[in-house]
Design a protein around this motif. Sequence first.
Motif, PDB file in Angstrom:
ATOM      1  N   LEU A   8     -69.887  53.137  41.369  1.00  0.00           N
ATOM      2  CA  LEU A   8     -70.662  51.899  41.202  1.00  0.00           C
ATOM      3  C   LEU A   8     -71.496  51.604  42.451  1.00  0.00           C
ATOM      4  O   LEU A   8     -72.617  51.095  42.353  1.00  0.00           O
ATOM      5  N   VAL A   9     -70.920  51.948  43.628  1.00  0.00           N
ATOM      6  CA  VAL A   9     -71.632  51.695  44.896  1.00  0.00           C
ATOM      7  C   VAL A   9     -72.975  52.424  44.896  1.00  0.00           C
ATOM      8  O   VAL A   9     -74.017  51.856  45.232  1.00  0.00           O
ATOM      9  N   ALA A  10     -72.933  53.716  44.466  1.00  0.00           N
ATOM     10  CA  ALA A  10     -74.171  54.506  44.465  1.00  0.00           C
ATOM     11  C   ALA A  10     -75.130  53.966  43.422  1.00  0.00           C
ATOM     12  O   ALA A  10     -76.341  53.871  43.649  1.00  0.00           O
ATOM     13  N   LEU A  11     -74.579  53.570  42.263  1.00  0.00           N
ATOM     14  CA  LEU A  11     -75.418  53.099  41.158  1.00  0.00           C
ATOM     15  C   LEU A  11     -76.175  51.828  41.546  1.00  0.00           C
ATOM     16  O   LEU A  11     -77.317  51.626  41.147  1.00  0.00           O
ATOM     17  N   LEU A  12     -75.538  50.965  42.351  1.00  0.00           N
ATOM     18  CA  LEU A  12     -76.199  49.726  42.764  1.00  0.00           C
ATOM     19  C   LEU A  12     -76.924  49.894  44.099  1.00  0.00           C
ATOM     20  O   LEU A  12     -78.015  49.360  44.281  1.00  0.00           O
ATOM     21  N   GLY A  13     -76.313  50.647  45.016  1.00  0.00           N
ATOM     22  CA  GLY A  13     -76.841  50.733  46.381  1.00  0.00           C
ATOM     23  C   GLY A  13     -78.106  51.537  46.483  1.00  0.00           C
ATOM     24  O   GLY A  13     -79.042  51.149  47.189  1.00  0.00           O
ATOM     25  N   LEU A  14     -78.180  52.670  45.766  1.00  0.00           N
ATOM     26  CA  LEU A  14     -79.344  53.548  45.914  1.00  0.00           C
ATOM     27  C   LEU A  14     -80.630  52.928  45.375  1.00  0.00           C
ATOM     28  O   LEU A  14     -81.665  52.996  46.036  1.00  0.00           O
ATOM     29  N   PRO A  15     -80.603  52.268  44.187  1.00  0.00           N
ATOM     30  CA  PRO A  15     -81.826  51.573  43.761  1.00  0.00           C
ATOM     31  C   PRO A  15     -82.247  50.488  44.743  1.00  0.00           C
ATOM     32  O   PRO A  15     -83.445  50.299  44.997  1.00  0.00           O
ATOM     33  N   LEU A  16     -81.236  49.809  45.348  1.00  0.00           N
ATOM     34  CA  LEU A  16     -81.550  48.773  46.335  1.00  0.00           C
ATOM     35  C   LEU A  16     -82.245  49.392  47.551  1.00  0.00           C
ATOM     36  O   LEU A  16     -83.253  48.865  48.039  1.00  0.00           O
ATOM     37  N   LEU A  17     -81.697  50.543  47.999  1.00  0.00           N
ATOM     38  CA  LEU A  17     -82.310  51.247  49.126  1.00  0.00           C
ATOM     39  C   LEU A  17     -83.745  51.657  48.791  1.00  0.00           C
ATOM     40  O   LEU A  17     -84.666  51.484  49.604  1.00  0.00           O
ATOM     41  N   GLY A  18     -83.930  52.181  47.574  1.00  0.00           N
ATOM     42  CA  GLY A  18     -85.266  52.584  47.150  1.00  0.00           C
ATOM     43  C   GLY A  18     -86.220  51.397  47.138  1.00  0.00           C
ATOM     44  O   GLY A  18     -87.365  51.492  47.602  1.00  0.00           O
ATOM     45  N   PHE A  19     -85.713  50.259  46.653  1.00  0.00           N
ATOM     46  CA  PHE A  19     -86.545  49.056  46.619  1.00  0.00           C
ATOM     47  C   PHE A  19     -86.933  48.642  48.028  1.00  0.00           C
ATOM     48  O   PHE A  19     -88.095  48.290  48.294  1.00  0.00           O
TER      49      PHE A  19
END
Lengths: 149, 181
Positions: free
Chosen positions: B89-100
């Motif tokens: 879940l961390v990757a699923l939420l964190g990576l889009p946030l990082l991309g944003f």
Amino acid sequence: MIEAHDSPIVRSAGKLLIPLIQLFALYVLFFGQYGPGGGFAGGVILGTSFLLAILVLGPQAPPCRLAHQLEHGDGVGLMIFVGVGGLCLIGGGEFLNYSNLQLPSLDDAARRSLGIVLTQIGVAADIAVTALSIVFSLGRQNSQEASHE
Amino acid sequence: MMEFFEIALLILLITTAVGISRVRNLISAVLVLACYSFLMAAVWAQLGAVDVAFVEAVVGAGLATVLFLLTLFRARAQDTQIRRARTPLVALLGLPLLGFLLLYAAVDLPPYPDGRDGQDLGKASTRVAAEYLQKSYQKTETPNVVTAVLMDYRAFDTLIETGVIFTAGIACALLLRDRAK
């Protein structure tokens, strides 16, 4: 492990395509000075044409025996490249400074142009042979594995 | 019209990239990777880097695909299937946030100079790029500047690259071939 393809359609199409691909490879190699392409792309296309021959016609067909012979030329391309550089040294200049190729009747720009053609042939030969060599390495069945199966 | 083409290309590129990471069968993944290389070649061509596009199409979609497939045919059948763990879940939420965040930061970057209106191109490119573009034809009789730079101005670099490829072939032969013969 690699054998001739069963379908006569694929084999006939391969026989028709392989010389055309090789012709195109030479065109790309020598047209690299005037348009996109050059030694790298030309060499890969040349290697791929032999690859197609091996995958479609099988390892015993004439073009593939030629490919096996070509494999002994591993390193010749690199030697052509370094050799052109060495000729520049002998001509009294820096390594790979093509204007020192001692050819009378040619001015500096024409010498550089010739140097570019020669080194591109070297790069193409190196890459084509290396592609074939890697494919032969991958396609070879180890005697250990053969006894395992 | 051109923008529509670019956006369609980028969407296809992202779709294939995601597809490579989701697909279970490695042979399918290799074929999708070949599609990705072709799309990437189209992007390079769109950006005007025709030489790069050529090499990407020939090497990425052609030779690399064949080498990957030969490797997979050497492997056992069950090894070409992979079981993927569920994405945390961390990757699923964190990576889009990082991309944003990266996209948000990219807005503030200065515009990329193309040198058209006498813009400063930075030190390295003002020193050599202009000279290459103006004088390479007189000096080498080679209309394609990319070839002139690769094979003449940067001949040492190309020489070492050729050496790297040669070494790769030798290493493959040493590792994979039966030494008993």
